[in-house]
Design an enzyme around this catalytic site. Structure first.
Site: not given
Length: 823
Positions: A414, A417, A489
């Site tokens: 997670d 990015e 999300d």
């Protein structure tokens, strides 16, 4: 001395008053297009040429793919984290005329105009598949390089992976730049993934284009203009691959190029329950036990960031989780696997072993002056491993021994990015790119992919032959080789439920088969009907996980009341009974790149209703099950049944011809589902966990009709890589008219089934079957795929029991080929 200021003033004014023609003019950037060949050479693998403006190269990548590269550098950039295949020698020869170069591939022809250089792709009989805009072609504005393509009549565009919006991208523009976008809206562009591959469809033709450039890239499919589509790289070479064929053939060729997903561990295909966060340990154990007590199948529970010591990766909070191994042993005894989150930020803290070891091994991203970059995220100020470097990936993977030694086999990448507070990681940071060098501007789009790669490779090594489960939020082309992808999300709303379906289908259109959204929505709180609908849809998506955010209501299936609990049990149980079929769809993805969730555009891209906003979420789960998602408040809906096939209502068995819209009941307990005529659906008896063996009876549902079916049935141990050495069970099952044929068994794996119960749909008059000359009577049964919902309201409208008549016969599941003649 007193004269100096006066002279200086005079000189300044004289310069300012100079006639414009004597001044040096500032050179503004303007559009510049690729000119004529000044020279070119035909090579064993393609062509190499030069114009006054740039170098040009064409390379052969097999019968369905060709690579076009244009560079203003002397050397082409051949480095790629996405591509795993090599160029091949040509088996055909160029036609070289005064104006054109021409070369034929399998199903398409490339024509290169020499002056100016323009690329045109044709069918063998001369129809245009794709062509450069004659005026613009390949061009640049400053460091940006673009290819401008003529918009063909009626052209549609599909793909680009994790992009919101409609199935058909026509009239829209998109940018690839991996972004942590919490609760992204329906019209968001840049979210977690960068997948610069799309397909164009027009006039019964299809092609694919993959722009392999990891800088920020832009795609324009006729947005704000009616002249061209285009794709642009902000820096680096314009390096793209062209594919032609049917969409299925293009996906095969694209995944030949970028690789295919390995078989996942079977347990990871079951229902997964997550929350931000379950803690302490007894809360997690209680959730797992409740699934078992309520007989709702499930295989996975999660630990989000609160399991760590102050959010530091490779650690456990000793108060919340004092005995991780003991907890995992308890979960294992209940048939559960645990998955834990892994964030890339390494907290800057003296005495924290991963930090000190990372500094010692010099694995962190740095500023150009050599100082390690620090960014703030959950643990505080952190350094970040340079996953573009093989040394750093190996270092990261080795740290996972701290988890695998306790029995962990599942990991969740997670915040990759990469995400930091402020959302502005400096682009000037240096990255390795395997020693070749580059900046964060070049590396951002591949950071999450390479983190997932490092996790997968490290865990695979430590598990010593077991398959890991690996999940990532951020990704780039080729991620399918290392990880499943979830869509980040999302929000608890009908709009996001349907958006999630489109995202999953679009990721499938870019070669990524193992994908899914957070069922029920991460942010906000789903209502009763929304959760019921979402979990029924999720049962047919490849990755099936319920997840919710901190400070929201619980979202385990039983928390929405008795009716939703039964609906959840019904659809989760149906997925578990369908596991032989679903597992077979994953196997097919490893062989030809076809996704598990298949947009109807793959097989039915010439049918306009497929792209209608009313039907664009519809998809096939595997080859035969048509899923028609519908909003939670719609009790009645329309479904488009594609042409060229006939269809059966899964619930009632009602027969429909294809190529039409039909009306379907859609209360919260009934998701519209249809089975293609000629389908072969292998199923098993219900288990509560995929580590549990079903009864030794394979249920083979066979649907009458169709033009003939070839289905590949597949089994392996579901846990190791022994299938790669031949330890699998594979056989072809065919249906031709009224003859069902089971072919010879391939592989050394012993099947889990001893008998096969053939369930005949649409063969109502078939009271007997013949096998090897011997007649067997069939039994009439009433069949249902889901159980009736309890009538909880005694004065409400009764909930009908939906079932259908079938004929059944049970036979030995012989390893020898045999035929079943029906009727």
């Amino acid at each position: 001395m007193a004269l100096l200021p006066t002279f200086a003033t005079f000189l300044r004014e004289f310069i300012l008053l100079l006639p414009h023609k004597y001044m040096i003019k500032y050179q503004h950037t303007t559009h510049q297009s690729l000119g004529a060949f000044s020279e070119y050479a035909l090579t064993d693998q393609g062509l190499s040429g030069r114009t006054a403006e740039a170098n040009v190269r064409v390379l052969n990548y097999g019968p369905k793919a060709v690579r076009i590269s244009v560079s203003q550098q002397e050397v082409f950039d051949d480095f790629s984290f996405a591509v795993v295949s090599e160029p091949q020698n040509l088996t055909q020869s160029w036609e070289d005329t005064a104006d054109l170069l021409r070369l034929s591939w399998d199903g398409f022809v490339l024509e290169i105009q020499k002056n100016p250089v323009r690329f045109r792709f044709l069918t063998p009989d001369g129809k245009v598949i794709n062509e450069d805009d004659p005026a613009f072609g390949t061009a640049w504005l400053g460091p940006q390089m673009s290819a401008y393509k003529v918009l063909q009549e009626g052209e549609r565009f599909i793909g680009l992976g994790e992009k919101t919006g409609n199935l058909d991208r026509r009239g829209e523009g998109y940018t690839n730049w991996t972004t942590d976008y919490f609760a992204y809206p329906n019209e968001a562009d840049m979210i977690y993934g960068a997948h610069p591959f799309y397909m164009g469809l027009h006039n019964g033709l299809a092609y694919g284009i993959f722009l392999d450039n990891t800088y920020k890239t832009h795609f324009n499919f006729g947005a704000s203009n009616d002249r061209f589509s285009s794709f642009t790289a902000e820096e680096g070479d314009l390096n793209y691959y062209f594919f032609a064929g049917t969409p299925a053939e293009i996906l095969k060729a694209y995944t030949d190029l970028t690789g295919r997903a390995p078989m996942p561990p079977k347990w990871s295909l079951g229902y997964q329950q997550c929350r931000y966060s379950y803690y302490p340990d007894h809360e997690l154990l209680t959730v797992a036990k409740t699934f078992r007590d309520k007989q709702i199948p499930a295989d996975v529970v999660y630990c989000d960031i609160h399991y760590m010591d102050k959010y530091k990766i490779f650690s456990w909070d000793q108060e919340r989780f004092p005995d991780p191994k003991g907890m995992m042993d308890t979960l294992t005894d209940q048939g559960f696997h645990l998955v834990v989150i892994a964030d890339p930020g390494i907290k800057k803290q003296e005495g924290y072993a991963p930090y000190e070891d990372g500094v010692k091994e010099d694995v962190f991203i740095k500023y150009p002056d050599g100082q390690p970059y620090s960014g703030e995220v959950w643990p505080g100020w952190c350094h970040f491993p340079d996953f573009s470097d093989e040394r750093a990936r190996r270092w990261w993977g080795d740290w996972f021994r701290e988890y695998t030694k306790d029995g962990l086999e599942g990991f969740w990448n997670d915040m990759n990015e990469p995400a930091t507070w402020g959302h502005r990681i400096p682009e000037l940071l240096n990255m390795s790119f395997e020693g070749e060098g580059g900046s964060m501007r070049r590396g951002r789009n591949i950071y999450g992919m390479q983190m997932a790669r490092a996790t997968y490779d490290g865990v695979k090594k430590h598990l010593k032959g077991k398959r890991p489960f690996n999940l990532t939020r951020s990704s780039y082309a080729g991620i399918q080789r290392y990880s499943a992808v979830w869509t980040g999300d999302n929000i608890a709303s009908d709009e996001h439920m349907l958006l999630g379906v489109r995202l999953v289908n679009s990721l499938g259109l870019t070669g990524i088969p193992y994908t899914g959204p957070d069922v029920g929505g991460f942010m906000g709180e789903a209502g009763v009907d929304l959760f019921a609908r979402w979990i029924s849809i999720g049962a047919f998506t490849p990755f099936f996980r319920g997840h919710s955010m901190v400070n929201t209501r619980d979202t385990e299936p039983w928390t929405f009341g008795e009716e939703v609990e039964e609906i959840s049990r019904n659809y989760i149980s149906l997925r578990y009974r369908l596991m032989p079929y679903i597992y077979g769809a994953f196997y097919e993805a490893t062989q030809n790149g076809l996704p598990v969730s298949r947009s109807l555009a793959i097989e039915h891209g010439t049918e306009a209703p497929v792209f209608d906003s009313a039907y664009q979420e519809q998809f096939l789960c595997g080859p035969y099950i048509l899923v028609a998602p519908v909003e939670s408040d719609q009790k009645f809906t329309k479904v488009y049944l594609p042409a060229g096939k006939d269809w059966y209502d899964l619930h009632s068995g009602e027969f429909h011809t294809g190529g039409q819209e039909v009306y379907a009941d859609s209360p919260n307990w009934r998701l519209p589902l249809y089975i293609q005529a000629g389908a072969i659906l292998p199923m098993q008896t219900l288990v509560q966990s995929l580590t549990e063996k079903p009864e030794p009876v394979l249920h083979l549902h066979v649907y009458a009709g169709g033009d003939g079916t070839n289905y590949t049935y597949y089994e392996d141990d579901g846990a190791t890589y022994e299938h790669e050495g031949g330890a699998y069970y594979r056989r072809t099952i065919q249906l031709q008219g009224n003859t069902l044929s089971l072919g010879a068994v391939e592989g050394s794996f012993a099947t889990n089934f001893e008998t096969v119960k053939v369930i005949l749909h649409g063969f109502e008059q078939s009271e007997q079957v013949t096998v090897g000359g011997q007649s067997h009577g069939t039994s009439a049964e009433m069949h249902r795929y889901t159980e009736p919902i309890t009538q909880f309201d005694p004065v409400g409208v009764p909930i009908p029991v939906v079932q259908q008549p079938v004929r059944t016969v049970e036979l030995p599941f012989s390893a020898e080929p045999f035929e079943v003649k029906i009727g």
